[in-house]
Design a protein around this motif. Sequence first.
Motif, PDB file in Angstrom:
ATOM      1  N   LYS A  83      -7.162   7.604  -0.485  1.00 26.66           N
ATOM      2  CA  LYS A  83      -8.278   8.539  -0.715  1.00 26.66           C
ATOM      3  C   LYS A  83      -7.800   9.977  -0.644  1.00 26.66           C
ATOM      4  O   LYS A  83      -8.161  10.802  -1.497  1.00 26.66           O
ATOM      5  N   SER A 128      -7.165  -4.074  -3.929  1.00 29.47           N
ATOM      6  CA  SER A 128      -8.416  -4.144  -3.164  1.00 29.47           C
ATOM      7  C   SER A 128      -9.099  -5.492  -3.369  1.00 29.47           C
ATOM      8  O   SER A 128      -9.601  -6.096  -2.419  1.00 29.47           O
ATOM      9  N   ALA A 129      -9.106  -5.973  -4.604  1.00 31.70           N
ATOM     10  CA  ALA A 129      -9.710  -7.277  -4.891  1.00 31.70           C
ATOM     11  C   ALA A 129      -8.956  -8.395  -4.184  1.00 31.70           C
ATOM     12  O   ALA A 129      -9.571  -9.330  -3.647  1.00 31.70           O
ATOM     13  N   VAL A 173      -7.219  -8.187  -1.401  1.00 33.51           N
ATOM     14  CA  VAL A 173      -7.509  -8.098   0.036  1.00 33.51           C
ATOM     15  C   VAL A 173      -8.918  -8.619   0.330  1.00 33.51           C
ATOM     16  O   VAL A 173      -9.115  -9.392   1.276  1.00 33.51           O
ATOM     17  N   GLN A 174      -9.895  -8.202  -0.473  1.00 35.69           N
ATOM     18  CA  GLN A 174     -11.261  -8.668  -0.253  1.00 35.69           C
ATOM     19  C   GLN A 174     -11.362 -10.177  -0.426  1.00 35.69           C
ATOM     20  O   GLN A 174     -12.069 -10.853   0.331  1.00 35.69           O
ATOM     21  N   TRP A 216      -4.918   0.029  -7.650  1.00 34.99           N
ATOM     22  CA  TRP A 216      -5.755   0.120  -6.459  1.00 34.99           C
ATOM     23  C   TRP A 216      -6.889  -0.907  -6.528  1.00 34.99           C
ATOM     24  O   TRP A 216      -7.175  -1.611  -5.549  1.00 34.99           O
ATOM     25  N   ARG A 217      -7.534  -0.998  -7.682  1.00 32.68           N
ATOM     26  CA  ARG A 217      -8.604  -1.983  -7.848  1.00 32.68           C
ATOM     27  C   ARG A 217      -8.087  -3.400  -7.604  1.00 32.68           C
ATOM     28  O   ARG A 217      -8.731  -4.201  -6.936  1.00 32.68           O
ATOM     29  N   GLN A 257      -6.919  -5.503   9.058  1.00 34.20           N
ATOM     30  CA  GLN A 257      -7.911  -4.478   8.740  1.00 34.20           C
ATOM     31  C   GLN A 257      -7.592  -3.106   9.333  1.00 34.20           C
ATOM     32  O   GLN A 257      -7.804  -2.099   8.649  1.00 34.20           O
ATOM     33  N   VAL A 286      -5.835   2.806   3.142  1.00 34.53           N
ATOM     34  CA  VAL A 286      -6.873   3.205   2.184  1.00 34.53           C
ATOM     35  C   VAL A 286      -7.215   4.680   2.367  1.00 34.53           C
ATOM     36  O   VAL A 286      -7.442   5.400   1.389  1.00 34.53           O
ATOM     37  N   PHE A 297       0.823  -1.213   0.000  1.00 30.02           N
ATOM     38  CA  PHE A 297       0.000   0.000   0.000  1.00 30.02           C
ATOM     39  C   PHE A 297       0.856   1.262   0.000  1.00 30.02           C
ATOM     40  O   PHE A 297       0.523   2.243  -0.664  1.00 30.02           O
ATOM     41  N   LEU A 346      -5.120  -1.665   6.991  1.00 35.36           N
ATOM     42  CA  LEU A 346      -5.776  -1.358   5.720  1.00 35.36           C
ATOM     43  C   LEU A 346      -6.599  -0.073   5.806  1.00 35.36           C
ATOM     44  O   LEU A 346      -6.616   0.716   4.862  1.00 35.36           O
TER      45      LEU A 346
END
Length: 184
Positions: free
Chosen positions: A106, A60-61, A63-64, A56-57, A95, A102, A35, A98
């Motif tokens: 932003k 994020s995927a 991690v999810q 970023w996408r 988390q 994140v 990150f 994260l």
Amino acid sequence: MESAALFKTLEPYRAREHYLTSIDWSKTSELSAVFDALVAFPVVVDRDAVDFFARWREISAIVQEEGSRRYLAMTLDTSDSARAAAYEFFTQKLQPILAEKVQALKQRVLSERLLSHRCQAEAPEFYRALESDAQIFRQENIPLQTELSRLSQEYQKVSAGLTLDWRGASVTVTQLAKEMENPN
């Protein structure tokens, strides 16, 4: 085949382009470094902005996906302490990191003209959500969110163990819920 084993064999929806090596989820520093590199990713021209958002996408995927795998494994067998510990590590250690990382992403999008304009043009709903999320973010809420995750995990364990006598058999609440859908 148990659902958790089947879930491990699923390939990502999209092929990975930027993060081809797997992350050692036991090392919080490794996730932080991924990150941090994205936060520092140089954006000079429009193509860089496109690449920034693609990265970023993708992260994020990843991690999810990891969080979902751990959650599914934990909920399939709430008595398995190794599964519970893996999910707990994700919610209690990863988390919180994260959330901070994140937020930094932003803030970067909101503060850099090229990223901000690209985001507004390509994904206006995402931009509005990002903007409001960044505005309401509070560092002191991270421990509260972590505690909510812990309590949710505890609830899963307790509720999974609940049984009732139904027509002479001991059934779980989930099994009984299926029976309650039967109109007869």
